[in-house]
Write an enzyme that holds these catalytic residues in place. Structure first.
Site, PDB file in Angstrom:
ATOM      1  N   SER A  64       0.799  -1.240   0.000  1.00 53.44           N
ATOM      2  CA  SER A  64       0.000   0.000   0.000  1.00 53.44           C
ATOM      3  C   SER A  64       0.825   1.279   0.000  1.00 53.44           C
ATOM      4  CB  SER A  64      -0.924   0.021   1.211  1.00 53.44           C
ATOM      5  OG  SER A  64      -2.099  -0.668   0.918  1.00 53.44           O
ATOM      6  N   TYR A 243      -4.759   3.671   7.403  1.00 50.81           N
ATOM      7  CA  TYR A 243      -5.966   2.846   7.483  1.00 50.81           C
ATOM      8  C   TYR A 243      -6.940   3.473   8.469  1.00 50.81           C
ATOM      9  CZ  TYR A 243      -2.655  -0.372   5.318  1.00 50.81           C
ATOM     10  OH  TYR A 243      -1.706  -0.927   4.518  1.00 50.81           O
ATOM     11  N   VAL A 261       1.172  -3.640   3.944  1.00 53.71           N
ATOM     12  CA  VAL A 261       1.023  -4.894   4.691  1.00 53.71           C
ATOM     13  C   VAL A 261       2.274  -5.777   4.703  1.00 53.71           C
ATOM     14  CG1 VAL A 261      -1.493  -5.100   4.605  1.00 53.71           C
ATOM     15  CG2 VAL A 261      -0.114  -6.005   2.727  1.00 53.71           C
TER      16      VAL A 261
HETATM   17  N1  GLU Z   1      -1.870  -5.364  -2.289  1.00 47.01           N
HETATM   18  C1  GLU Z   1      -2.531  -5.196  -1.035  1.00 47.01           C
HETATM   19  C2  GLU Z   1      -4.030  -5.222  -1.215  1.00 47.01           C
HETATM   20  O1  GLU Z   1      -4.558  -4.569  -2.083  1.00 47.01           O
HETATM   21  C3  GLU Z   1      -2.082  -3.926  -0.418  1.00 47.01           C
HETATM   22  C4  GLU Z   1      -2.677  -3.783   0.898  1.00 47.01           C
HETATM   23  C5  GLU Z   1      -1.870  -2.960   1.852  1.00 47.01           C
HETATM   24  O2  GLU Z   1      -0.646  -2.896   1.822  1.00 47.01           O
HETATM   25  O3  GLU Z   1      -2.557  -2.362   2.690  1.00 47.01           O
HETATM   26  O4  GLU Z   1      -4.715  -5.907  -0.504  1.00 47.01           O
END
Ligand code: GLU
Length: 435
Positions: A64, A243, A261
């Site tokens: 993300s 988030y 993540v």
């Molecule tokens: N590729 C991950 C997703 O879309 C990224 C999520 C993240 O890092 O928060 O679920």
């Protein structure tokens, strides 16, 4: 001498190291297998100095953390209006993968949640480009932020794609609202490739510092995006980057940030510094546990909270005194430091509260290192009004800190290199020309 900053960073790392709470992200099988003990921190200054301690050269997927940079590219490639028409800028207060869109328009609330980021990915590169060109543009753009060519981790990408049901659901919903105009599966694939780009903590610090440095990569010198784009991106990071923990983050750390993540976390402090941390165990919001602790500690130790009150504007007036003897006495306002609105207001007040008896007034900028645009206009307005009140006004500005010193209508200012010149200068006649 032992290096001071790396020693300090090592001490902070040592403090958070024993905390083994949290767990690596499990919903992407490849990430679940990451070494949870990895720990690193890197700082990059806006003049290109990078400090790193711990596992700062270990590659991991950006996830993300790619979102603010892809958002910057979309704004640069398509312009503000088309992007804002499709993706909002409101904090959602929800988890990153929440299936929620703005009521009525179907717009994702912001570019930091997956719905917004999938849409943002579709808005990179020229409007008529295909999916491969968009991915290429994202890789090339993020590489420019990092200052080196980045590559996709194909294993993580495939692993995430095999389990991308939720992102596919989001993309189909976006397509049904015509927010997404391209094929949902192809767009999710492109977005997943974007998330699977490999970076190191050191790369992330440079990327964050590029945002802190008005869009100019401080290591390569490349202007990656404009200052206007950077302001938009940092604003959204500040309100939506963490988030559903954004409020806690703003109050406790106070740095525009984005987490991913895989365990990465970046913070970007405008005009000052880019920071990155890496530690794969995540809390229930999806933020790196030790990363958050590191940022809390760095922000408090280094006074980085954006809402921290800067040193008082009072210090701008170094002294206010008279030099020379009548009739050539000069009232000198000796200024220092950086001058913005608050500092210029202090000078305005000083001039208004203590109407100078002397005919000659010198504003001494010798010790001033910067004047922003509003302060420049305020200082010139002081000189204009003093001229209208019958004073001869001098600007002591040996380094041209105040460019183009034109006070406008009825004003007149003589630029000199030192205050002594204001004492010995010939008097001016009332037409404004030296007599
Ligand atoms: N590729 C991950 C997703 O879309 C990224 C999520 C993240 O890092 O928060 O679920």
């Amino acid at each position: 001498m032992r290096p001071i900053i790396p020693d300090y960073l090592a001490e902070v790392l040592g403090e958070v190291e024993p905390d083994v709470s949290g767990a690596p992200a499990a919903y992407i099988p490849e990430l679940a297998g990451a070494d949870p003990e990895r720990l690193g921190v890197a700082l990059a200054t806006v003049d290109g100095q990078v400090y790193g301690v711990g596992d700062v050269d270990v590659p991991f997927t950006i996830q993300s953390i790619s979102k603010p940079f892809a958002y910057a590219l979309a704004l640069a490639d398509r312009g503000f209006a088309p992007v804002l028409a499709k993706v909002g800028v409101e904090p959602s207060g929800e988890a990153f993968n929440e299936i929620s869109l703005e009521h009525g328009t179907g717009r994702p609330l912001n570019p930091m949640i997956n719905a917004g980021a999938i849409t943002t990915h579709s808005l990179t590169a020229a409007a008529d480009s295909g999916p491969a060109e968009r991915v290429e543009r994202v890789i090339e753009g993020l590489s420019a932020f990092a200052g080196r060519p980045l590559a996709v981790d194909e294993k993580v990408c495939a692993s995430e794609l095999a389990h991308a049901h939720r992102n596919l659901a989001i993309a189909h919903m976006l397509r049904s609202h015509d927010v997404l105009t391209q094929d949902p599966a192809v767009t999710v694939e492109g977005y997943t490739r974007q998330c699977a780009l490999l970076v190191t903590t050191r790369d992330l610090a440079v990327m964050a510092a590029t945002l802190a440095n008005r869009g100019v990569n401080p290591v390569t010198g490349e202007q990656v995006v404009t200052e206007k784009v950077v302001r938009q991106v940092l604003s959204v990071m500040f309100s939506c980057g963490m988030y559903d923990a954004a409020g806690d983050w703003i109050t406790q750390v106070g740095i525009p940030a984005k987490s991913g993540v895989a365990g990465g976390l970046i913070g970007s402090l405008p005009g000052r510094i880019g920071i990155a941390t890496f530690s794969p165990r995540l809390d229930h919001h999806g933020n790196s546990v030790r990363g958050v602790s590191l940022f809390e500690r760095l922000s408090s130790d280094m006074g980085l909270h954006l809402m921290g009150v800067p040193p008082t504007a009072r210090a701008v007036l170094r002294s206010h005194h008279t030099t020379g003897t009548p009739p050539h006495a000069v009232r000198v306002l000796d200024l220092q430091g950086g001058i913005g609105f608050a500092e210029a207001e202090r000078v305005v007040r000083e001039v208004q509260n203590t109407t100078p008896a002397e005919n000659r007034i010198a504003i001494d900028l010798t010790r001033v290192h910067s004047i922003d645009d509003v302060a420049r206009r305020m200082i010139l307005e002081i000189t204009r009004r003093l001229t209208l009140d019958g004073h001869d006004v001098y600007l002591v500005d040996p380094e041209t800190t105040l460019p183009d010193p034109d006070p406008g209508d009825g004003g007149h200012v003589t630029v000199v290199r030192e205050t002594g010149e204001a004492v010995t200068a010939p008097a001016r006649d009332t037409d404004g020309a030296p007599s």
